[in-house]
Design an enzyme around this catalytic site. Sequence first.
Site, short mmCIF file in Angstrom:
data_model
loop_
_atom_site.label_atom_id
_atom_site.label_comp_id
_atom_site.label_asym_id
_atom_site.label_seq_id
_atom_site.Cartn_x
_atom_site.Cartn_y
_atom_site.Cartn_z
N CYS A 1 -4.90 -5.14 -3.39
CA CYS A 1 -5.78 -3.98 -3.57
C CYS A 1 -5.92 -3.67 -5.06
O CYS A 1 -5.83 -2.51 -5.48
CB CYS A 1 -5.29 -2.78 -2.79
SG CYS A 1 -3.54 -2.40 -2.95
N GLY A 2 -6.11 -4.72 -5.84
CA GLY A 2 -6.36 -4.54 -7.27
C GLY A 2 -5.16 -3.96 -7.99
O GLY A 2 -4.01 -4.28 -7.70
#
Length: 290
Positions: free
Chosen positions: A91-92
């Site tokens: 998720c980055g």
Amino acid sequence: MPSSREIKRRIRSVKNVAQITRAMEMVSASKMRRAQRNVLATRPYADRMREVMANLTARVVGAARRGTLLEKRETVKSVALLVVTPDRGLCGSLVANVLRRAGRFITEQRAMGRTVDVYTFGRKGRDFFLRTGFAPAGEATRLGDAPKLEAILGVAISAINGFQSGKYDELYIIYSEFINTLVQRPAIKQLLPVESPDISTTTNVDYTYEPGEEEVLNSILPRYVETQIYQAVLESIASEHSARMVAMRNATNNAKDLVRDLTLSFNKARQAAITKEVSEIASGAAALTS
């Protein structure tokens, strides 16, 4: 230069990865919309709770606040920090940003001579603190995409009881605040002692409390803090799916760019092989005629 066969194998591999990231993007988009609905569904309750809290705290002042979750300690020696992170990655930079902010907060508190206990929601935060030798005082994992309030109560009540018993003088929470699909930012809020909500944003209603204002306040304060924690968990879940959707979209786009570059390399390699083969045939023919 890699052979045509090797480049073709890499192209096939990258295309398979792109299919996976595209599927993950679509799943995250669906979960994000559901998480957003959950956040919006809890807001009317949270807003009315803040309204009642503003009215109550304005009436209960002075000595009546002692021994309640409103009481501010003269000296702060011990702090509890609730850290909300996802159970999964991909998720980055969302997890790294939250943990970096938590680390900075802990460093600041220790610089002031305060001890810090950490409570975690989510596996990523728990694993991080365990790796750094900072065992959480409480943890909750596998909350899912739509957790019930009961799922967070164990950790929440433990931290609140720590404040009530005098073990902690302040209680904070760090989570990823959901701004929009593209923007999620680490947010830190003080949970205890409870700060009176801004009464200028509430409606002017004259409530009557039974059996009394102090009794109702003492009963509602823990629920208010639990609601704040639950809201932070829901915001973090919405942020997680938004960040993962964007990360998977970027990964898919990067995979497409890589396939395009590899295809160009494949064509060049094939052209070079054909040119070499034609040259060898021409050389052989020239040798036969000479």
